[in-house]
Design an enzyme around this catalytic site. Structure first.
Site, mmCIF file in Angstrom:
data_model
loop_
_atom_site.group_PDB
_atom_site.id
_atom_site.type_symbol
_atom_site.label_atom_id
_atom_site.label_comp_id
_atom_site.label_asym_id
_atom_site.label_seq_id
_atom_site.Cartn_x
_atom_site.Cartn_y
_atom_site.Cartn_z
ATOM 1 N N ARG A 68 0.855 -1.054 -0.010
ATOM 2 C CA ARG A 68 -0.011 -0.011 0.093
ATOM 3 C C ARG A 68 0.975 1.183 0.030
ATOM 4 N NH1 ARG A 68 -5.290 -1.905 3.764
ATOM 5 N NH2 ARG A 68 -6.470 -2.502 1.790
ATOM 6 N N LYS B 217 -20.007 -15.372 1.468
ATOM 7 C CA LYS B 217 -21.453 -15.062 1.807
ATOM 8 C C LYS B 217 -22.120 -14.182 0.398
ATOM 9 C CE LYS B 217 -21.070 -13.226 5.846
ATOM 10 N NZ LYS B 217 -21.626 -12.651 7.128
ATOM 11 N N GLY C 152 -10.764 -7.921 -1.446
ATOM 12 C CA GLY C 152 -9.383 -8.121 -0.588
ATOM 13 C C GLY C 152 -8.707 -9.559 -0.676
ATOM 14 N N GLY D 114 -13.657 -3.331 0.029
ATOM 15 C CA GLY D 114 -14.796 -2.716 0.439
ATOM 16 C C GLY D 114 -15.185 -1.514 -0.773
HETATM 17 P P1 ADP Z 1 -13.335 -10.904 -1.147
HETATM 18 O O1 ADP Z 1 -12.586 -10.515 0.052
HETATM 19 O O2 ADP Z 1 -12.537 -10.994 -2.353
HETATM 20 O O3 ADP Z 1 -14.463 -10.054 -1.413
HETATM 21 P P2 ADP Z 1 -14.951 -12.753 0.377
HETATM 22 O O4 ADP Z 1 -14.495 -11.991 1.642
HETATM 23 O O5 ADP Z 1 -16.142 -12.439 -0.063
HETATM 24 O O6 ADP Z 1 -13.875 -12.419 -0.764
HETATM 25 O O7 ADP Z 1 -14.675 -14.256 0.578
HETATM 26 C C1 ADP Z 1 -13.524 -14.800 1.053
HETATM 27 C C2 ADP Z 1 -13.535 -15.802 1.885
HETATM 28 O O8 ADP Z 1 -14.551 -16.886 1.342
HETATM 29 C C3 ADP Z 1 -12.357 -16.777 2.010
HETATM 30 O O9 ADP Z 1 -11.987 -16.577 3.228
HETATM 31 C C4 ADP Z 1 -12.802 -18.113 1.766
HETATM 32 O O10 ADP Z 1 -12.018 -18.980 2.507
HETATM 33 C C5 ADP Z 1 -14.291 -18.210 1.851
HETATM 34 N N1 ADP Z 1 -14.767 -19.320 1.019
HETATM 35 C C6 ADP Z 1 -14.737 -19.517 -0.453
HETATM 36 N N2 ADP Z 1 -15.376 -20.566 -0.626
HETATM 37 C C7 ADP Z 1 -15.983 -21.269 0.346
HETATM 38 C C8 ADP Z 1 -16.888 -22.358 0.814
HETATM 39 N N3 ADP Z 1 -17.143 -23.209 -0.326
HETATM 40 N N4 ADP Z 1 -16.988 -22.536 2.046
HETATM 41 C C9 ADP Z 1 -16.563 -21.815 3.044
HETATM 42 N N5 ADP Z 1 -15.755 -20.719 2.821
HETATM 43 C C10 ADP Z 1 -15.461 -20.295 1.435
HETATM 44 MG MG MG Z 2 -12.897 -10.620 2.103
#
Ligand code: ADP
Ligand code: MG
Length: 390
Positions: free
Chosen positions: A36, A197, A347, A370
């Site tokens: 960063r 989620k 992230g 975010g």
């Molecule tokens: P980003 O930060 O890229 O927006 P998220 O925070 O929404 O992504 O999601 C990332 C998390 O989702 C990771 O920690 C990963 O382990 C979890 N994840 C992905 N697939 C699954 C799954 N099938 N079951 C449980 N957790 C999952």
């Molecule tokens: Mg995340």
């Protein structure tokens, strides 16, 4: 881009307040990743070359309006000074007479770094008096903190009421890539969503569905769709509250939505668990989906074939465990080979692409978790809205 940038203002001999995102990860007082800080260097170096004196500011961690000794900016100032090859004086506050005197005495080419902005509760409250005091240190405001642009805080929004406000180069790059993908994408436009989620991302799904040609869904998010289709999902992560929404989305989107056709299931949430590949409707109690399967990787690869724009947010599985990272890494490989604009937001997704060693192969890996999500949702980021229009 319709916002003014540092190219549009004359900064020679001016004191420039630069809001950066120096919210770096720390362990035992040491910076574990300085990406960063490096990301802000083009803006900082450009302003210095143009003859400006710089007053930098950032938040660091969750200080919640109190001085937290472990969240002082000292290690950041040290690292920045090494990277710039010039002294960076760290102040003990971001307002007050000492800081005012230091700012007033600054000469072109000199740099000071204010103390953690979130040591003041007025920062997150976007207090106008506090914003006015910080703004009073400078002649021009530059916002290069895309990662904080979704927050209406004193140093991302408030100061712009008192100073001409323009974007730095990092902010400009983020707005160009994310802006192009959301408002003027070259088709075929394929979006990939995953992560834990669905509830965090319903707005993103709806916004992307209105623009993209295909939306591929993987990760834990897919499980809630499986449940909505009436499948048994065993011990998989599922959001019961979102099943109805998933059903509606399935009906609305039809063939635009591409769901996994197989899944890697495990008998425990553990890298060493027993694992096997099954069809999505063959998951049994005691097993949980932790990754997309090999057939899905192929399906997604075909769906991405010929794409000209790709947006990806959210890993395809629990990539933190090497045995369940294959789907995520395979999708990253597919993107790396495409002749397309590829933009990674989020992230964890950015971390996964870096871990796969493929960050350089993407057109853009967003520095804002975010902020990039809110952008993809079609929301106006307050820190962007506060910048002067061209
Ligand atoms: P980003 O930060 O890229 O927006 P998220 O925070 O929404 O992504 O999601 C990332 C998390 O989702 C990771 O920690 C990963 O382990 C979890 N994840 C992905 N697939 C699954 C799954 N099938 N079951 C449980 N957790 C999952
Ligand atoms: Mg995340």
């Amino acid at each position: 881009m319709n916002k003014k940038t540092i190219r549009d203002v004359n900064v020679r001999g001016k004191r420039v307040l630069v809001r950066v995102d120096f919210n770096v990860p720390l362990k035992d007082g040491a910076i574990t990743d300085d990406i960063r800080i490096r990301a802000a260097l083009p803006t900082i170096n450009y302003l210095l070359e143009k003859g400006a004196a710089l007053i930098l500011c950032s938040h660091l961690g969750r200080a919640k309006g109190k001085v937290v000794p472990e969240l002082k900016m000292d290690p950041v100032a040290t690292r920045l000074s090494e990277l710039l090859g010039r002294p960076v004086k760290k102040m003990d506050d971001c307002i007050g007479p000492v800081v005012e005197d230091a700012a007033a005495a600054l000469q072109p080419g000199e740099v000071i770094l204010l103390e953690n902005t979130r040591f003041h509760a007025e920062e997150t409250a976007n207090d106008p008096g506090f914003a006015k005091q910080v703004a009073g240190l400078a002649d021009i405001f530059v916002n290069d903190a895309f990662g904080a642009a979704h927050r209406a805080h004193a140093t991302t929004v408030g100061v712009a009421d008192y100073l001409p406000a323009v974007a730095g180069f990092l902010m400009e790059k983020e707005l160009e890539f994310l802006g192009k993908a959301t408002s003027d994408p070259e088709h075929p436009y394929v979006a990939i969503l995953g992560g834990a989620k669905i509830s965090d991302k319903i707005g993103v799904i709806e916004s992307l569905l209105s623009k993209c040609d295909r939306l591929l869904i993987g990760g834990g998010m897919a499980n809630t769709f499986f449940k909505a289709m009436g499948f048994e999902v065993g011990d998989s992560l599922v959001e019961d509250d979102a099943v109805a929404t998933a059903k509606t989305l399935l009906e609305k989107a039809g063939s635009q939505l591409v769901l996994p056709v197989d899944a890697v299931v495990a008998d425990a949430f553990d890298n060493e668990a027993n694992a096997k590949v099954v069809a999505p409707n063959e998951v049994t109690p005691g097993w949980r989906i932790l990754d997309i399967g090999p057939k899905t990787v192929q399906t997604f690869e075909s769906a991405l074939g010929g794409a000209k724009t790709v947006i990806w947010n959210g890993p395809m599985g629990v990539f933190e465990m090497p045995n369940f990272a294959k789907g995520t890494f395979a999708v990253a490989e597919t993107l790396a080979k495409l002749d397309a604009i590829t933009v990674i937001g989020g992230g964890d997704s950015a971390a996964a692409v870096k871990q796969a060693g493929l960050a350089e192969k993407m057109s853009h890996v967003s520095t804002g978790g975010g902020a990039s999500l809110e952008f993809l949702e079609g929301k106006t980021l307050p820190g962007v809205a506060a910048l002067a229009d061209k």
